[in-house]
Write a protein that holds these residues in place. Structure first.
Motif, PDB file in Angstrom:
ATOM      1  N   GLU A 205       0.835  -1.202   0.000  1.00 59.47           N
ATOM      2  CA  GLU A 205       0.000   0.000   0.000  1.00 59.47           C
ATOM      3  C   GLU A 205       0.870   1.252   0.000  1.00 59.47           C
ATOM      4  OE1 GLU A 205      -3.860   1.850   2.404  1.00 59.47           O
ATOM      5  OE2 GLU A 205      -2.912   0.003   3.074  1.00 59.47           O
ATOM      6  N   LYS A 206       0.501   2.222  -0.825  1.00 59.23           N
ATOM      7  CA  LYS A 206       1.311   3.427  -0.974  1.00 59.23           C
ATOM      8  C   LYS A 206       1.127   4.373   0.209  1.00 59.23           C
ATOM      9  CE  LYS A 206      -2.107   6.182  -3.524  1.00 59.23           C
ATOM     10  NZ  LYS A 206      -2.429   6.867  -4.788  1.00 59.23           N
ATOM     11  N   ASN A 207       2.137   5.255   0.397  1.00 52.36           N
ATOM     12  CA  ASN A 207       2.092   6.357   1.353  1.00 52.36           C
ATOM     13  C   ASN A 207       2.215   7.668   0.591  1.00 52.36           C
ATOM     14  OD1 ASN A 207       2.477   5.035   4.241  1.00 52.36           O
ATOM     15  ND2 ASN A 207       3.825   3.945   2.814  1.00 52.36           N
ATOM     16  N   VAL A 208       1.552   8.694   1.072  1.00 57.25           N
ATOM     17  CA  VAL A 208       1.576  10.000   0.415  1.00 57.25           C
ATOM     18  C   VAL A 208       1.956  11.068   1.423  1.00 57.25           C
ATOM     19  CG1 VAL A 208       0.295  11.718  -0.890  1.00 57.25           C
ATOM     20  CG2 VAL A 208      -0.223   9.284  -1.192  1.00 57.25           C
ATOM     21  N   ILE A 209       3.055  11.744   1.142  1.00 61.02           N
ATOM     22  CA  ILE A 209       3.458  12.906   1.939  1.00 61.02           C
ATOM     23  C   ILE A 209       3.057  14.154   1.172  1.00 61.02           C
ATOM     24  CG2 ILE A 209       5.811  13.050   0.996  1.00 61.02           C
ATOM     25  CD1 ILE A 209       5.316  13.440   4.674  1.00 61.02           C
ATOM     26  N   ALA A 210       2.425  15.105   1.836  1.00 61.11           N
ATOM     27  CA  ALA A 210       1.997  16.358   1.206  1.00 61.11           C
ATOM     28  C   ALA A 210       2.536  17.523   2.029  1.00 61.11           C
ATOM     29  CB  ALA A 210       0.479  16.431   1.127  1.00 61.11           C
ATOM     30  N   VAL A 211       3.075  18.529   1.337  1.00 58.22           N
ATOM     31  CA  VAL A 211       3.673  19.687   2.000  1.00 58.22           C
ATOM     32  C   VAL A 211       3.116  20.956   1.371  1.00 58.22           C
ATOM     33  CG1 VAL A 211       5.792  20.881   2.629  1.00 58.22           C
ATOM     34  CG2 VAL A 211       5.805  18.386   2.396  1.00 58.22           C
ATOM     35  N   LYS A 212       2.522  21.789   2.189  1.00 56.20           N
ATOM     36  CA  LYS A 212       2.090  23.114   1.737  1.00 56.20           C
ATOM     37  C   LYS A 212       3.138  24.138   2.162  1.00 56.20           C
ATOM     38  CE  LYS A 212      -1.562  26.610   2.246  1.00 56.20           C
ATOM     39  NZ  LYS A 212      -2.829  26.984   2.937  1.00 56.20           N
ATOM     40  N   VAL A 213       3.555  24.978   1.215  1.00 59.55           N
ATOM     41  CA  VAL A 213       4.531  26.035   1.494  1.00 59.55           C
ATOM     42  C   VAL A 213       3.850  27.366   1.197  1.00 59.55           C
ATOM     43  CG1 VAL A 213       6.815  26.944   0.995  1.00 59.55           C
ATOM     44  CG2 VAL A 213       6.400  24.479   0.813  1.00 59.55           C
ATOM     45  N   ASP A 214       3.732  28.194   2.221  1.00 60.87           N
ATOM     46  CA  ASP A 214       2.980  29.440   2.083  1.00 60.87           C
ATOM     47  C   ASP A 214       3.905  30.643   2.271  1.00 60.87           C
ATOM     48  OD1 ASP A 214       1.242  31.547   2.075  1.00 60.87           O
ATOM     49  OD2 ASP A 214      -0.120  30.727   3.584  1.00 60.87           O
ATOM     50  N   ASN A 215       4.366  31.175   1.138  1.00 67.90           N
ATOM     51  CA  ASN A 215       5.200  32.383   1.150  1.00 67.90           C
ATOM     52  C   ASN A 215       4.426  33.547   0.552  1.00 67.90           C
ATOM     53  OD1 ASN A 215       7.483  33.942   1.579  1.00 67.90           O
ATOM     54  ND2 ASN A 215       8.496  33.311  -0.310  1.00 67.90           N
ATOM     55  N   SER A 216       3.116  33.555   0.799  1.00 71.63           N
ATOM     56  CA  SER A 216       2.261  34.565   0.166  1.00 71.63           C
ATOM     57  C   SER A 216       2.191  35.867   0.943  1.00 71.63           C
ATOM     58  CB  SER A 216       0.843  34.008  -0.014  1.00 71.63           C
ATOM     59  OG  SER A 216       0.267  33.668   1.242  1.00 71.63           O
ATOM     60  N   ALA A 217       2.430  35.831   2.251  1.00 76.97           N
ATOM     61  CA  ALA A 217       2.356  37.054   3.059  1.00 76.97           C
ATOM     62  C   ALA A 217       3.616  37.870   2.820  1.00 76.97           C
ATOM     63  CB  ALA A 217       2.192  36.702   4.530  1.00 76.97           C
ATOM     64  N   GLN A 218       3.484  38.943   2.094  1.00 72.02           N
ATOM     65  CA  GLN A 218       4.625  39.761   1.674  1.00 72.02           C
ATOM     66  C   GLN A 218       4.380  41.231   2.012  1.00 72.02           C
ATOM     67  OE1 GLN A 218       7.490  38.690   0.401  1.00 72.02           O
ATOM     68  NE2 GLN A 218       6.903  36.534   0.229  1.00 72.02           N
ATOM     69  N   PRO A 219       5.489  41.970   2.216  1.00 73.53           N
ATOM     70  CA  PRO A 219       6.891  41.541   2.241  1.00 73.53           C
ATOM     71  C   PRO A 219       7.252  40.944   3.595  1.00 73.53           C
ATOM     72  CG  PRO A 219       6.784  43.904   2.554  1.00 73.53           C
ATOM     73  CD  PRO A 219       5.375  43.449   2.322  1.00 73.53           C
ATOM     74  N   ASN A 220       8.072  39.892   3.579  1.00 74.39           N
ATOM     75  CA  ASN A 220       8.485  39.269   4.832  1.00 74.39           C
ATOM     76  C   ASN A 220       9.999  39.198   4.999  1.00 74.39           C
ATOM     77  OD1 ASN A 220       9.422  36.916   3.418  1.00 74.39           O
ATOM     78  ND2 ASN A 220       7.369  36.019   3.501  1.00 74.39           N
ATOM     79  N   SER A 221      10.738  39.883   4.123  1.00 77.55           N
ATOM     80  CA  SER A 221      12.198  39.849   4.222  1.00 77.55           C
ATOM     81  C   SER A 221      12.796  41.095   3.597  1.00 77.55           C
ATOM     82  CB  SER A 221      12.743  38.606   3.520  1.00 77.55           C
ATOM     83  OG  SER A 221      14.158  38.572   3.564  1.00 77.55           O
ATOM     84  N   ARG A 222      14.015  41.405   4.020  1.00 77.66           N
ATOM     85  CA  ARG A 222      14.751  42.549   3.457  1.00 77.66           C
ATOM     86  C   ARG A 222      15.668  42.119   2.326  1.00 77.66           C
ATOM     87  NH1 ARG A 222      18.304  44.668   6.532  1.00 77.66           N
ATOM     88  NH2 ARG A 222      18.550  42.945   7.984  1.00 77.66           N
ATOM     89  N   TRP A 223      15.646  40.823   1.963  1.00 79.87           N
ATOM     90  CA  TRP A 223      16.474  40.285   0.882  1.00 79.87           C
ATOM     91  C   TRP A 223      15.711  39.147   0.234  1.00 79.87           C
ATOM     92  CZ3 TRP A 223      17.563  39.858   6.088  1.00 79.87           C
ATOM     93  CH2 TRP A 223      17.402  38.594   6.637  1.00 79.87           C
ATOM     94  N   TYR A 224      16.266  38.584  -0.821  1.00 81.37           N
ATOM     95  CA  TYR A 224      15.624  37.478  -1.525  1.00 81.37           C
ATOM     96  C   TYR A 224      15.663  36.216  -0.682  1.00 81.37           C
ATOM     97  CZ  TYR A 224      14.799  33.847  -5.009  1.00 81.37           C
ATOM     98  OH  TYR A 224      14.304  32.757  -5.685  1.00 81.37           O
ATOM     99  N   THR A 225      14.497  35.605  -0.484  1.00 79.77           N
ATOM    100  CA  THR A 225      14.413  34.398   0.339  1.00 79.77           C
ATOM    101  C   THR A 225      14.257  33.134  -0.486  1.00 79.77           C
ATOM    102  OG1 THR A 225      11.995  34.508   0.473  1.00 79.77           O
ATOM    103  CG2 THR A 225      13.261  35.704   2.160  1.00 79.77           C
ATOM    104  N   GLY A 226      13.690  33.257  -1.709  1.00 81.48           N
ATOM    105  CA  GLY A 226      13.277  32.075  -2.428  1.00 81.48           C
ATOM    106  C   GLY A 226      12.001  31.504  -1.833  1.00 81.48           C
ATOM    107  N   SER A 227      11.468  30.475  -2.490  1.00 82.81           N
ATOM    108  CA  SER A 227      10.231  29.829  -2.036  1.00 82.81           C
ATOM    109  C   SER A 227      10.316  28.337  -2.301  1.00 82.81           C
ATOM    110  CB  SER A 227       9.008  30.387  -2.786  1.00 82.81           C
ATOM    111  OG  SER A 227       8.885  31.777  -2.653  1.00 82.81           O
ATOM    112  N   GLY A 228       9.892  27.543  -1.326  1.00 82.87           N
ATOM    113  CA  GLY A 228       9.781  26.114  -1.567  1.00 82.87           C
ATOM    114  C   GLY A 228      10.593  25.265  -0.610  1.00 82.87           C
ATOM    115  N   ILE A 229      10.643  23.960  -0.913  1.00 87.27           N
ATOM    116  CA  ILE A 229      11.482  23.025  -0.156  1.00 87.27           C
ATOM    117  C   ILE A 229      12.884  23.142  -0.753  1.00 87.27           C
ATOM    118  CG2 ILE A 229      11.759  20.664   0.664  1.00 87.27           C
ATOM    119  CD1 ILE A 229       8.835  20.158   0.053  1.00 87.27           C
ATOM    120  N   TYR A 230      13.624  24.090  -0.268  1.00 87.04           N
ATOM    121  CA  TYR A 230      14.862  24.508  -0.937  1.00 87.04           C
ATOM    122  C   TYR A 230      16.118  23.867  -0.353  1.00 87.04           C
ATOM    123  CZ  TYR A 230      15.870  27.687   2.948  1.00 87.04           C
ATOM    124  OH  TYR A 230      16.154  28.210   4.183  1.00 87.04           O
ATOM    125  N   ARG A 231      15.957  23.088   0.697  1.00 87.12           N
ATOM    126  CA  ARG A 231      17.068  22.316   1.231  1.00 87.12           C
ATOM    127  C   ARG A 231      16.713  20.834   1.178  1.00 87.12           C
ATOM    128  NH1 ARG A 231      18.592  26.087   6.546  1.00 87.12           N
ATOM    129  NH2 ARG A 231      19.417  27.867   5.366  1.00 87.12           N
TER     130      ARG A 231
END
Length: 790
Positions: free
Chosen positions: A137-163
């Motif tokens: 039987e399969k397993n499903v991992i789901a990840v929501k990434v919410d970088n919509s609340a802006q501005p939240n940084s003084r520099w470029y942060t990128g968005s996503g599962i970046y590591r």
């Protein structure tokens, strides 16, 4: 030197830690049903992690990240992955480890909610065990990434599962994530490696075996300790003596391996390894910093986490390249501005010999941006800071913790309470390193973080006019220049004269009126922000006083976002010693001449000007008494550094030909450098930093594109459009040229040259063979380079 560090994270069986990066599905947008186990994601894009979706977008002034965030898109994204777990794993624990997700991530497994982490820079783990399906039987991992609340940084942060993401499988009794703390104590003849190990206990009769291996791989010694605790979480203390230890230093970063095994009888049921470096260091109020009892200036730079055209999606080779370029400059220290770095970045610093200031926060309760971390700080700061310290405390490169950067609580009494709390959290987990904070208020009467009395070392950002009086104004304190310079430069652009230093803008409320239509800043080191000073001005002060432990220059590399001093379309910083593509600016060679002992002679600027123009010619040099300048064979005079000079200069009426500099020591020639007038662009040259790379799907070759004239000279103002064609076992991961205001996509297979240069980043596929990269441009002879993949 090429280091295969990602593989090294996988621990030795029976513990199984495997990269969980492949075969994810991705969707930009929000769909609340995407967390459901049986959601139909067949139309989603398939990709591998790490991933930054923002870097794939178009630059726009209307994107909510704003100019400070680089004008790239953010928003909401979903990731899903289907995977199987064998029936034999039902007796195991299975965890998922996220090294970093930007930001506000929420995770589900088979429809079950696991949790949320707002902080985009912190690493975290979830236990999947209670919710998994085993067998077919399969397993499903789901990840929501919410970088919509802006501005939240003084520099470029990128968005996503970046590591990186990891799947960890352990026995029921095991050493938990970050469950070891390794420290060392050194005396004249030997060292003690002290190991504190946590064990989750689910059966009796367990023992912990600790082994220490020398840098050459030989076993130093082992010790076995029974677990006698009746608790389900036991703490084991063990010591091993190392005779005649090989010390860790920035020049010889010797690493010892610590292997911890959980034993049941003679059976190894868990195995966990870490690395440590045996070293001593100290900050002294009078003598500054010392490493292994040897005085040493910290010659550091501040680094944001983006990797230029690759965005923030981590790549070990890209980080290694950055550090190699800095190491060649003489840099020996990194400040992780202004958040915890990727774990692999610290691995590299351990192995390459860099001192690290590991920084936690850019803000506390008081915001710097409308939607930044301040809103999560009350609930999450303790957990986030604890996780950072536990994750990073075994790295020998980390020699100080920073609890904040230019925190606004320094200006009122709330700073006293919060500073004491944060320092207390750090000390409860690691009392072997000093704690600092990067302070922007230099008046001791107004600085409440300083008044807390909790900081071990005072770190000051800017205010160089106060440094000489530091011992008087802060009696008994230890000092570090935690952020310096903020000088601007555009690689390859020059304007004259250079007789004075310029500050742009003149205040926080002033708009930039100086400048030019190119949105460029002269590469002569004579322009800085109003709060800073030039590179030379700062280094003269740092090197002068012993009590100054050293500095962290803002910044090592240009980074996406924070493009002071210009308005849109400027979208990347001007602060770097090295541009966004990794090409050194001229001031790089000033540092190299001061921070290394290798012979240096660097002549600037280029030699293509209008006839009769008076050009300021500078030379950086070391290991010499003097430099003589020649134009078309005629001597223009000898110059020697006077006083605390860091360069010499001439004013030269331009005429086409050859400008040559010769440095001499005791009358003997040390080095000669020439700059020639270039003709029209005629051909392309490709120079790969490595022509042999690994077939792991991640390894990179950075290919420099040079526009040359018919005689082979670099054409300094060439801006030809270059088109790239790639064939074979590779792909183009990114294209750049170092321009701070280019609106060209990092992901398209073409780029204009910028002052004669651009860069193609070639990424290997997961099969051996060859990659052929061809670069073409109208009116230019094309060039091809072959990169082998094995």
């Amino acid at each position: 030197m090429v280091l295969n560090l990602v593989i090294a994270k996988a621990q030795i069986n029976p513990r199984k830690v495997e990269l969980f990066n492949s075969d994810w599905k991705f969707y930009i947008g929000d769909d609340a049903k995407a967390k459901d186990e049986n959601y139909n994601d067949s139309q989603w894009r398939q990709l591998s992690l790490p991933h930054d979706w923002s870097i794939e977008g178009a630059f726009s002034e209307t994107n909510p990240t704003g100019q400070a965030g680089g004008g790239l898109p953010a928003g909401i994204g979903w990731y899903r992955k289907i995977f199987m777990v064998s029936a034999t794993s039902q007796s195991k624990n299975i965890f998922i480890d996220f090294d970093g997700v930007y930001c506000n991530s929420e995770v589900w497994i088979n429809g079950h909610y696991l949790g949320k982490r707002p902080n985009g820079y912190i690493s975290f783990q979830y236990d999947l065990t209670p919710f998994l399906h085993y067998g077919a039987e399969k397993n499903v991992i789901a990840v929501k990434v919410d970088n919509s609340a802006q501005p939240n940084s003084r520099w470029y942060t990128g968005s996503g599962i970046y590591r990186n993401v990891w799947l960890s499988t352990t026995a029921k009794s095991y050493i938990p994530q970050w469950g070891t703390f390794v420290t060392t104590q050194v005396n004249i003849k030997n060292a003690i490696v002290r190991m504190q190990t946590l064990v989750v206990v689910h059966q009796e009769g367990l023992r912990v075996k600790a082994s220490v291996y020398a840098p050459n791989g030989e076993l130093v010694n082992s010790i076995i300790t029974p677990i006698e605790s009746a608790d389900t979480l036991a703490t084991i203390q063990q010591n091993i003596i190392v005779g005649q230890p090989k010390l860790w230093s920035v020049d010889k970063p010797n690493l010892y391996k610590v292997v911890l095994q959980v034993l049941l009888g003679t059976q190894v049921i868990d195995k966990y390894q870490s690395f440590t470096g045996i070293r001593t260091f100290n900050f002294d109020k009078d003598k500054g910093f010392s490493l292994n009892e040897e005085p040493m200036k910290i010659k550091g730079v501040c680094m944001h986490h983006d990797l230029g055209a690759l965005g923030v999606a981590i790549n070990v080779r890209a980080m290694e390249r950055q550090l190699q370029i800095l190491k060649a400059m003489g840099c020996n220290a990194i400040r992780t501005a202004h958040n915890p770095p990727a774990p692999e970045f610290l691995d590299l610093c351990d192995r390459m010999g860099f001192i690290v200031m590991d920084e936690a926060f850019d803000m506390w309760r008081k915001k710097k941006n409308k939607q930044d971390y301040y809103q999560y700080f009350p609930e999450w700061h303790k957990r986030d800071l604890e996780d950072q310290i536990k994750r990073d405390r075994n790295h020998p490169s980390v020699m100080m913790w920073s609890i904040g950067n230019e925190i606004r609580e320094q200006f009122d009494s709330t700073g006293i309470i919060l500073t004491r709390e944060l320092v207390g959290i750090v000390k409860s987990l690691d009392n072997t390193r000093p704690v600092t904070s990067a302070l922007s208020e230099a008046d001791p009467k107004k600085n409440f973080i300083y008044q807390s009395g909790a900081l071990d070392v005072l770190g000051f950002n800017y205010h160089p006019e106060t440094y000489a009086d530091f011992p008087k104004n802060y009696p008994g304190q230890k000092f570090l220049a935690s952020e310096t310079v903020s000088g601007y430069a555009t690689r390859g652009y020059y304007d004259t004269p250079t007789d004075s230093t310029r500050h742009w803008p003149t205040s926080s409320k002033a708009k930039l009126t100086q400048g030019n239509p190119e949105f460029a800043v002269t590469a002569y080191d004579n322009v800085a922000a109003y709060w800073g000073a030039t590179h030379e001005e700062y280094w003269k002060i740092i090197k002068k006083y012993d009590f100054l432990s050293g500095e962290f220059v803002w910044s090592g590399f240009d980074f996406i976002g924070e493009p002071v001093p210009y308005p849109w379309p400027a979208r990347s910083s001007y602060y770097g010693i090295i541009d966004l593509a990794g090409f050194p600016k001229d001031v790089y060679y000033m540092y190299q001449s001061e921070w290394t002992t290798k012979p240096v002679l660097h002549l600037l600027p280029h030699w293509n000007w209008e006839p009769g123009k008076t050009v300021d010619v500078w030379a950086y040099y070391n290991n010499a008494d003097e430099v003589e300048l020649y134009l078309n064979g005629r001597s223009l005079g000898i110059r020697k550094k006077q006083g605390d000079d860091l360069h010499v200069s001439w004013k030269v009426p331009y005429e086409a030909g050859t400008l040559r500099a010769t440095s001499r020591l005791n009358g003997k020639i040390v080095l000669t450098e020439e700059v020639k007038t270039a003709g029209a662009p005629a051909r392309i040259e490709l120079v790969a930093d490595r022509k042999l790379i690994k077939s792991d799907g991640n390894d990179l070759s950075f290919v420099t594109v040079r526009i040359l004239d018919a005689a082979g000279n670099l054409v300094p103002n060439a801006d030809n459009l270059i088109n790239f064609i790639i064939k074979g076992k590779g792909m183009l991961a990114g294209i750049d040229n170092g321009s701070q205001n280019s609106m060209e996509s990092f992901k398209e297979p073409h780029r204009k040259a910028f002052h004669g240069l651009c860069l193609a980043i070639v990424q290997a596929m997961q099969s051996p063979g060859a990659i052929t990269l061809t670069a073409q441009g109208d009116g230019l002879k094309p060039a091809t380079v072959i990169i082998r993949v094995r």
